[in-house]
Design a protein around this motif. Structure first.
Motif, mmCIF file in Angstrom:
data_model
loop_
_atom_site.group_PDB
_atom_site.id
_atom_site.type_symbol
_atom_site.label_atom_id
_atom_site.label_comp_id
_atom_site.label_asym_id
_atom_site.label_seq_id
_atom_site.Cartn_x
_atom_site.Cartn_y
_atom_site.Cartn_z
ATOM 1 N N GLY A 11 0.800 -1.207 0.000
ATOM 2 C CA GLY A 11 0.000 0.000 0.000
ATOM 3 C C GLY A 11 0.835 1.261 0.000
ATOM 4 O O GLY A 11 2.058 1.253 -0.218
ATOM 5 N N ILE A 12 0.144 2.357 0.251
ATOM 6 C CA ILE A 12 0.704 3.703 0.228
ATOM 7 C C ILE A 12 0.567 4.317 1.616
ATOM 8 O O ILE A 12 -0.455 4.161 2.275
ATOM 9 N N PHE A 13 1.623 4.996 2.063
ATOM 10 C CA PHE A 13 1.437 5.841 3.241
ATOM 11 C C PHE A 13 1.874 7.257 2.922
ATOM 12 O O PHE A 13 2.809 7.473 2.144
ATOM 13 N N SER A 14 1.179 8.209 3.514
ATOM 14 C CA SER A 14 1.421 9.619 3.243
ATOM 15 C C SER A 14 1.655 10.359 4.550
ATOM 16 O O SER A 14 0.991 10.093 5.552
ATOM 17 N N VAL A 15 2.612 11.287 4.527
ATOM 18 C CA VAL A 15 2.810 12.140 5.702
ATOM 19 C C VAL A 15 2.029 13.449 5.555
ATOM 20 O O VAL A 15 1.931 14.221 6.513
ATOM 21 N N PHE B 215 -4.183 2.032 2.417
ATOM 22 C CA PHE B 215 -3.818 3.448 2.410
ATOM 23 C C PHE B 215 -3.690 3.893 3.857
ATOM 24 O O PHE B 215 -4.582 3.641 4.671
ATOM 25 N N ALA B 216 -2.590 4.570 4.170
ATOM 26 C CA ALA B 216 -2.349 5.035 5.544
ATOM 27 C C ALA B 216 -1.964 6.502 5.534
ATOM 28 O O ALA B 216 -1.185 6.949 4.682
ATOM 29 N N THR B 217 -2.510 7.241 6.475
ATOM 30 C CA THR B 217 -2.188 8.660 6.611
ATOM 31 C C THR B 217 -1.511 8.923 7.944
ATOM 32 O O THR B 217 -1.846 8.309 8.960
ATOM 33 N N GLY B 218 -0.575 9.858 7.933
ATOM 34 C CA GLY B 218 0.051 10.289 9.165
ATOM 35 C C GLY B 218 -0.862 11.200 9.961
ATOM 36 O O GLY B 218 -1.979 11.535 9.547
ATOM 37 N N VAL C 201 -0.926 18.651 6.770
ATOM 38 C CA VAL C 201 -2.377 18.867 6.842
ATOM 39 C C VAL C 201 -3.166 17.793 7.584
ATOM 40 O O VAL C 201 -4.283 18.078 8.018
ATOM 41 N N PRO C 202 -2.682 16.554 7.751
ATOM 42 C CA PRO C 202 -3.574 15.524 8.311
ATOM 43 C C PRO C 202 -3.661 15.557 9.842
ATOM 44 O O PRO C 202 -3.135 14.693 10.540
ATOM 45 N N SER C 203 -4.341 16.582 10.362
ATOM 46 C CA SER C 203 -4.498 16.698 11.815
ATOM 47 C C SER C 203 -5.637 15.839 12.338
ATOM 48 O O SER C 203 -5.732 15.608 13.547
ATOM 49 N N SER C 204 -6.521 15.359 11.452
ATOM 50 C CA SER C 204 -7.676 14.555 11.863
ATOM 51 C C SER C 204 -7.777 13.313 10.986
ATOM 52 O O SER C 204 -8.607 13.246 10.076
ATOM 53 N N PRO C 205 -6.944 12.319 11.247
ATOM 54 C CA PRO C 205 -6.918 11.139 10.365
ATOM 55 C C PRO C 205 -8.244 10.414 10.247
ATOM 56 O O PRO C 205 -8.599 9.950 9.152
ATOM 57 N N THR C 206 -8.993 10.284 11.339
ATOM 58 C CA THR C 206 -10.238 9.525 11.232
ATOM 59 C C THR C 206 -11.265 10.252 10.368
ATOM 60 O O THR C 206 -12.087 9.602 9.713
ATOM 61 N N LEU D 39 -7.898 0.790 5.605
ATOM 62 C CA LEU D 39 -7.621 2.177 5.974
ATOM 63 C C LEU D 39 -6.870 2.194 7.291
ATOM 64 O O LEU D 39 -7.296 1.607 8.276
ATOM 65 N N SER D 40 -5.746 2.884 7.300
ATOM 66 C CA SER D 40 -4.891 2.864 8.478
ATOM 67 C C SER D 40 -4.321 4.248 8.732
ATOM 68 O O SER D 40 -4.478 5.164 7.916
ATOM 69 N N THR D 41 -3.675 4.373 9.862
ATOM 70 C CA THR D 41 -2.840 5.537 10.094
ATOM 71 C C THR D 41 -1.391 5.098 9.939
ATOM 72 O O THR D 41 -1.052 3.935 10.126
ATOM 73 N N SER D 42 -0.551 6.049 9.574
ATOM 74 C CA SER D 42 0.876 5.765 9.561
ATOM 75 C C SER D 42 1.553 6.440 10.741
ATOM 76 O O SER D 42 2.779 6.451 10.832
ATOM 77 N N THR D 43 0.737 7.018 11.569
ATOM 78 C CA THR D 43 0.995 7.288 12.982
ATOM 79 C C THR D 43 -0.254 7.903 13.593
ATOM 80 O O THR D 43 -0.793 8.882 13.070
#
Length: 375
Positions: A4-8, A45-48, A56-61, A76-80
């Motif tokens: 998958g992909i993770f984005s910061v 797909f994971a977001t920081g 910009v990703p202050s609210s991952p959910t 769907l995941s977080t990358s932190t």
């Protein structure tokens, strides 16, 4: 194995044009990246999570809930998720809600973050980062597994007969990865709970990655969760591809040289030799990624960083097309070869639910046989 992909979620100027995307553009681009990942057959797909510019990703959910409504298969995941500065009660509630909305296509990666000023913004002290991670996760673990929790700790107000709502989907909490680059205490924490360990090895040489993964595997077995090779491992990686490797290097060099995270240091060639960064053809990405198994063993999840350093969305989507068409199909086939039977697949809600139900039926059968024997 999952890919998958993770984005910061960085907002960075394109060094070739000087243009900086707006926050709105960057948020929408992350959604488009997730949709493209599902379109080409990727798994995750994971977001920081960041609370400071230029991210910009202050609210991952919130973001993952929107993506859940626009996808069907993507995990769907977080990358932190910042276990140090977020309230464990709010994490428990937010991710259980997301589980229900996404029909179980959710897991979460716990991490401490590496931005010092964030801690006091949320009333915390970075010098207590490890202690916060340990205590907060211990509480979160209970909140997802116990209907009524009474708790007292050091870093938040006590809880008295508290019930987190909604309860996890099917009574099964999201699978948890503990993400770390350099902290053995986090590898130990993942092993203690029998959770996954994600080593985001994008900045580190393979010897460091090997030591961290081996520590986790050894301690996983020590705590009785299974053999070392049964531990659940994920790795990060960075790629930039063109069909001709010289074109990839030429196009990516200005982005590398000016990137806030690794620019103005070692050259692109040095960094590529020392870390998992791969800039070249799809075949070179395949070969470099397959080499991860030499020092991390058979593992369960591989996430690629492709949207950093100011790369325009068009180029990022082209990277995902190449991953889906030319890289991941080969990696799936090659990683499957000679994979020992005892190595588990990447956990999903469906597979964990099936395993729990099988275990319950097995236990029920043992109880029935015992009652017949003693009758």
């Amino acid at each position: 194995m999952q890919f998958g992909i993770f984005s910061v979620g960085d907002v960075t100027a394109d060094p070739t044009t000087g243009r900086v995307p707006t926050e709105h553009e960057r948020i929408k681009a992350m959604v488009a990246i997730a949709e493209k990942a599902e379109e080409v057959g990727l798994d995750v797909f994971a977001t920081g999570e960041h609370h400071n510019p230029p991210f910009v990703p202050s609210s991952p959910t919130t973001m993952l809930g929107w993506i859940a409504a626009r996808t069907e298969k993507l995990v769907l995941s977080t990358s932190t998720t910042l276990i140090t500065t977020n309230d464990p009660v709010k994490i428990a509630e937010d991710f259980a809600m997301l589980q229900h909305l996404a029909n179980g296509r959710v897991d979460v990666m716990m991490g401490r973050g590496n931005t010092g000023p964030v801690y006091p913004w949320f009333g915390k002290d970075i010098r207590q980062g490890i202690a916060l991670a340990v205590e907060n996760y211990a509480l979160l673990h209970r909140l997802w597994r116990e209907d009524v929790v009474t708790w007292d700790g050091k870093f938040r107000t006590p809880l008295q007969s508290f019930t987190s709502t909604p309860r996890p989907l099917d009574g099964l909490p999201p699978f948890v990865w503990h993400g770390s680059i350099r902290s053995p205490e986090i590898a130990e924490q993942a092993a203690y709970y029998g959770d996954g360990f994600f080593h985001n090895n994008i900045f580190w040489p393979k010897d460091h990655t090997r030591k961290m993964v081996e520590l986790y595997r050894e301690r996983y077995a020590h705590y009785g969760h299974g053999a070392p090779e049964q531990a659940v491992v994920g790795l990060g990686g960075q790629v930039f591809m063109r069909r001709n490797s010289q074109d990839a290097v030429r196009e990516f060099r200005p982005y590398f040289d000016n990137a806030p995270v690794y620019g103005h240091g070692p050259s692109l060639e040095e960094f590529s030799r020392q870390t998992p960064l791969t800039v070249g053809s799809p075949q070179e990405v395949v070969e470099k990624t397959l080499s991860f198994r030499e020092y991390a063993g058979d593992y369960q999840r591989q996430l690629f960083l492709v949207d950093h350093a100011g790369l325009p969305l068009k180029s990022v989507l082209e990277q995902i097309d190449l991953l889906g068409e030319e890289v991941v199909p080969v990696l799936r086939e090659e990683f499957a070869k000679n994979r020992p039977a005892g190595v588990p697949d990447a956990p999903t809600h469906a597979s964990r639910l099936a395993a729990r139900d099988t275990e319950a039926r097995t236990a029920e059968g043992r109880q029935d046989r015992q009652e017949v024997t003693t009758a």
